[in-house]
Design a protein around this motif. Structure first.
Motif, short mmCIF file in Angstrom:
data_model
loop_
_atom_site.label_atom_id
_atom_site.label_comp_id
_atom_site.label_asym_id
_atom_site.label_seq_id
_atom_site.Cartn_x
_atom_site.Cartn_y
_atom_site.Cartn_z
N THR A 10 42.42 -0.42 7.22
CA THR A 10 43.62 -0.92 7.79
C THR A 10 43.81 -1.89 6.53
OG1 THR A 10 42.89 0.25 10.03
CG2 THR A 10 44.76 -1.14 9.32
N ALA B 189 47.31 -4.34 6.18
CA ALA B 189 48.44 -5.32 6.29
C ALA B 189 49.06 -5.78 5.48
CB ALA B 189 47.96 -5.77 7.75
N GLU C 135 49.10 -7.58 0.10
CA GLU C 135 49.09 -6.87 1.28
C GLU C 135 47.44 -7.06 0.76
OE1 GLU C 135 49.78 -2.00 1.95
OE2 GLU C 135 48.58 -2.83 1.22
N SER D 178 47.64 2.74 7.62
CA SER D 178 45.79 3.04 7.39
C SER D 178 45.13 4.18 5.59
CB SER D 178 44.99 4.06 8.94
OG SER D 178 45.21 2.64 9.30
N THR E 117 42.57 -5.38 6.39
CA THR E 117 42.53 -6.61 7.70
C THR E 117 41.56 -5.25 8.85
OG1 THR E 117 44.18 -4.52 9.28
CG2 THR E 117 45.17 -6.92 8.08
N GLU F 109 52.10 -2.26 8.39
CA GLU F 109 50.35 -2.04 8.63
C GLU F 109 50.11 -0.11 8.10
OE1 GLU F 109 47.72 -4.02 11.62
OE2 GLU F 109 47.66 -1.65 12.41
#
Length: 335
Positions: free
Chosen positions: A174, A176, A207, A183, A210, A181
């Motif tokens: 993932t 962000a 970016e 995946s 996370t 956000e």
């Protein structure tokens, strides 16, 4: 080390990179070394350690979420990881040293740079460090360099052990940033060098990683992480293999395999995994699988030895997984 400004955000919304030539800091086990070597020259360092990304969480659908700031040591020792994903714990324990694992983070492990000695030497030509200057590793001292996924611009090996296991497990990452956000499949996270080897992964500017999600699956005892290296600790892989087999009545139902030490990214070949499925383990089957995994390998002077060694390591790892005798990271001897 050159001068730089510094910030330590406490919320994700404040973490996005608004500075020119900024770098993110987590454990610092790679970035700080690169800054000391004058390979990385950030004008600004953004310390992520105050962000709420330091938990391991069980998700309702059975997946396990690893926070990007959880240390490698805490990840390997977490009860849910050791119980459900011993392949990952084993790969982490095979890497670095206890001191480094206590500092290094999961997100940082994904984003570490190559340990190619030409990359670390600012006086040598390196397309990954200085685009367009050439690749000193080609035709040079390159015993440790990659034989899979290489290009005319770069033959640097991807160094991580943890990432090899994550690739085998088909994890999800993932990300962000200021645009929101998203995946991505772990196997798609790292880039092949092509003609732009300085782009190691698919991260957009500003970016960050996370979390990493592990799928709900189990291999029982049918897994292994086998790492061949120059010494038994604190050494990068010459060849490594992560294997997880889902077996029923001595038949391989599903196979998960990734290679380290030989590729410019964690190396997976779905056709090789499919070759094992529905079959009874045998040396001839494992030999065919090794051949499939290494198809397209290109050697350059000293690293040709990897192409002779890798099939043996792959076959050994598949045998360990099929027999349910995973390689110990404490007792590393291989009979």
């Amino acid at each position: 080390m050159r001068q730089f400004s510094y910030s330590r955000p406490t919320a994700l919304s404040d973490a996005w990179d608004d500075f020119e030539h900024a770098r993110y800091l987590a454990g610092g086990t790679n970035l700080v070394d690169l800054m000391k070597s004058d390979v990385e020259r950030p004008n600004h360092v953004i310390d992520l350690n105050s962000l709420p990304l330091n938990k391991v969480e069980e998700l309702p659908d059975g997946r396990l979420r690893l926070g990007a700031l959880v240390t490698n040591a805490d990840t390997a020792a977490h009860p849910l990881v050791t119980e459900r994903y011993p392949l990952l714990a084993s790969a982490i324990l095979a890497g670095a040293s206890p001191q480094i694992r206590n500092r290094a983070t999961n997100g940082g492990n994904l984003n570490q740079r190559t340990r190619c000695h030409y990359f670390y030497d600012p006086d040598m030509a390196c397309n990954k460090r200085s685009p367009g200057t050439g690749c000193s590793a080609k035709g040079g001292r390159n015993r440790i360099m990659a034989i899979l996924g290489t290009s005319e611009a770069c033959i640097a090996t991807f160094p991580s052990d943890m990432c090899v296991a994550l690739a085998a497990l088909n994890a999800t990452v993932t990300l962000a940033g200021s645009q929101g956000e998203r995946s991505v499949a772990f196997r798609d996270y790292h880039r092949l060098p092509g003609d732009q080897p300085w782009q190691d992964n698919i991260l957009l500017p500003g970016e960050i990683v996370t979390s990493i999600d592990l799928p709900a699956l189990s291999f029982g005892p049918h897994y292994t992480y086998l790492k061949i290296r120059d010494r038994l600790s604190f050494a990068f892989a010459i060849v490594s293999v992560a294997v997880g087999l889902q077996m029923e009545s001595d038949v391989i139902q599903k196979a998960h395999i990734a290679l380290g030490g030989v590729g410019t990214k964690p190396w997976c070949v779905p056709e090789a995994e499919a070759l094992l499925e529905g079959k009874t383990p045998s040396l001839s089957l494992f030999r065919d699988t090794a051949e499939c995994l290494l198809r397209g390998a290109v050697t350059d002077r000293d690293n040709a030895a990897k192409l002779r060694l890798a099939p043996r390591v792959i076959m050994r790892a598949l045998s360990q997984a099929a027999d349910g005798t995973p390689q110990s990271q404490t007792y590393k001897s291989i009979s």
